[in-house]
Enzyme design. Structure first.
Site, PDB file in Angstrom:
ATOM      1  N   CYS A  47       0.853  -1.180   0.000  1.00  0.00           N
ATOM      2  CA  CYS A  47       0.000   0.000   0.000  1.00  0.00           C
ATOM      3  C   CYS A  47       0.893   1.237   0.000  1.00  0.00           C
ATOM      4  CB  CYS A  47      -0.896  -0.009   1.245  1.00  0.00           C
ATOM      5  SG  CYS A  47      -1.905   1.487   1.421  1.00  0.00           S
ATOM      6  N   CYS A  96      -7.312  -1.220   1.534  1.00  0.00           N
ATOM      7  CA  CYS A  96      -6.227  -1.736   2.361  1.00  0.00           C
ATOM      8  C   CYS A  96      -6.801  -2.025   3.750  1.00  0.00           C
ATOM      9  CB  CYS A  96      -5.105  -0.706   2.454  1.00  0.00           C
ATOM     10  SG  CYS A  96      -3.799  -1.149   3.626  1.00  0.00           S
ATOM     11  N   CYS A  99      -5.046   0.528   6.578  1.00  0.00           N
ATOM     12  CA  CYS A  99      -5.333   1.967   6.670  1.00  0.00           C
ATOM     13  C   CYS A  99      -6.648   2.358   5.993  1.00  0.00           C
ATOM     14  CB  CYS A  99      -4.181   2.779   6.107  1.00  0.00           C
ATOM     15  SG  CYS A  99      -3.964   2.654   4.313  1.00  0.00           S
ATOM     16  N   CYS A 121      -8.705  -5.282  -9.759  1.00  0.00           N
ATOM     17  CA  CYS A 121      -8.325  -4.199 -10.661  1.00  0.00           C
ATOM     18  C   CYS A 121      -7.870  -3.032  -9.784  1.00  0.00           C
ATOM     19  CB  CYS A 121      -9.548  -3.841 -11.510  1.00  0.00           C
ATOM     20  SG  CYS A 121      -9.259  -2.590 -12.736  1.00  0.00           S
TER      21      CYS A 121
END
Length: 132
Positions: A47, A96, A99, A121
């Site tokens: 991330c 994510c 976070c 995607c």
């Protein structure tokens, strides 16, 4: 996994404007413009906001959709899936898990020859590749 909580002002201070727009405001980068759309580099995708491990290059495949595509996350608990009914469509948003930043969307049953028939995607700007 320890959750990361920041105010939007704190995120804005550490992310570039285009990263903030996608990661924190659920934007989408233009298709075929992202740095990881066509890369075949071996590694782990993290991330861009918090550094959590999200996807591995072994699960990346060419879907020709304009964004990096993966058939599964690195670990099942690396991402959160949430219903998204924006833009007059019914989709599944990928966030994510650490976070809660927006990564992209997942689609199922499109007929790709992958072990899961899922296409995560994901916006390149949401990711950072650590080469192995």
């Amino acid at each position: 996994m320890e959750k990361i909580r920041k105010t939007e002002d704190e995120w804005r201070a550490i992310l570039k404007p285009e990263e903030f727009q996608v990661l924190r405001q659920a934007g989408t980068e233009r298709p075929f413009t992202g740095e990881y759309t066509d890369t075949k580099t071996e590694g782990v995708y993290h991330c861009r906001a918090c550094g959590a491990e999200l996807f591995r290059s072994q699960a990346k495949f060419e879907s020709h959709c304009g964004w990096p595509s993966f058939y599964e996350p690195g670990e099942s608990d690396a991402v959160i899936l949430r219903e998204d009914v924006s833009l007059g469509m019914r989709r599944v948003e990928v966030l994510c898990a650490r976070c809660e930043s927006h990564l992209g969307h997942v689609f199922h049953g499109e007929g790709y020859a992958t072990p899961t028939d899922d296409r995560y995607c994901i916006n390149s700007v949401s990711l950072r590749l650590e080469e192995t």
